[in-house]
Design a protein around this motif. Sequence first.
Motif, PDB file in Angstrom:
ATOM      1  N   ARG A  88       0.300  -9.088  -4.380  1.00  0.00           N
ATOM      2  CA  ARG A  88      -0.208  -8.298  -3.269  1.00  0.00           C
ATOM      3  C   ARG A  88      -0.650  -8.992  -2.047  1.00  0.00           C
ATOM      4  NH1 ARG A  88      -3.083  -3.939  -5.475  1.00  0.00           N
ATOM      5  NH2 ARG A  88      -3.483  -3.500  -3.257  1.00  0.00           N
TER       6      ARG A  88
ATOM      7  N   GLU B 166       0.761  -8.784   1.767  1.00  0.00           N
ATOM      8  CA  GLU B 166       0.094  -8.480   2.887  1.00  0.00           C
ATOM      9  C   GLU B 166       0.361  -9.479   3.866  1.00  0.00           C
ATOM     10  OE1 GLU B 166      -2.142  -6.490   3.494  1.00  0.00           O
ATOM     11  OE2 GLU B 166      -2.878  -5.244   1.645  1.00  0.00           O
TER      12      GLU B 166
ATOM     13  N   SER C  39       0.956  -1.164  -0.055  1.00  0.00           N
ATOM     14  CA  SER C  39      -0.022  -0.031   0.012  1.00  0.00           C
ATOM     15  C   SER C  39       0.861   1.293  -0.018  1.00  0.00           C
ATOM     16  CB  SER C  39      -0.861   0.009   1.266  1.00  0.00           C
ATOM     17  OG  SER C  39      -0.028   0.261   2.450  1.00  0.00           O
TER      18      SER C  39
END
Length: 333
Positions: free
Chosen positions: A146, A150, A86
């Motif tokens: 992604r 995470e 992010s």
Amino acid sequence: MVPADPPRPPGSGRSSPEAAGTRRLAGDAAGVAEAARLLCAGGIVAFPTETVYGLGARAADGRAVARVFEAKGRPAFNPLIVHVASAAEAEALAEAGPEARALMAAFWPGPLALVLPVRPGAAVAPLVLAGLPTVALRMPDHPLARALLEAAGPLAAPSANPSGRVSPTEAGHVLAGLGGRIDAVLDGGPCPVGVESTIVMPDAEGGARLLRAGGLPAEAIEAALGAALRVETDPARVVAPGQTASHYAPRGRLRLEAMEAGPGEVLVGFGPVRGEMSLSPSGDLREAAANLFAVLHRLDAAGVERIAVAPVPETGLGRAINDRLRRAAAPRG
């Protein structure tokens, strides 16, 4: 060597034995979980992005990052791109101005890496930065990447190929080049973009410089900024991956292949050669690589003017360590 698994159906999350022990993990939740487990245990894992496959290590784990250089046979310690999940995670590692935030909002996730000033105390191993005060950051646009970020946190990841070889766009390419040198590859199929990310460095005075052309056209970046990109042309100035090798040197003068300290020198040891500090008391090249830039920074902070460095074997990671030390010791103008 990983024992042979029975045939697996697609999406089973099981790994298949390939390339002398490097595991091929299925591109599903179980595969991501196993890849994250390996990374958090200090492993190195190739994973798909929209550009090419990257060879990841946790960005804060210097020894794991050293394994990445070792596996690739990378001849010098160049800065690596840190992949994040992010923009907020990026800003925890680096200082982002208005131009950087505008580019994040316009193109992240996507094939754009930004070179930004690293925050003091950021959880990034010095080896990732190659001694520079900046860090290259990108948020990939691939669901497996992604998900892995995470689960495992920021990953330092160059392309998952032997140094100087063609970048991999399929898991099979990774296994062909790095099989037996890395712990696993997370198989996400072919990479849709197929060329490395574009690298841009926003300027403090506004605008930005193009450091490497890549998967995001420069024209799109210029349209978002409302200004033309300046192109970095100085071969001696290296602030990002993919540029000519030139690296951080301490203010003090270095003398290499030293078995003991001379008058006024601080000795940096390795293995049996003991010094006031050491790259690795046990003679571990991975530990030495992980410690190299941190030791040089400590010498700078202490204002040391004359540095002697013990011999490091010219094998494996030792070649990269010695390359870096020779550059640091080179005559200066």
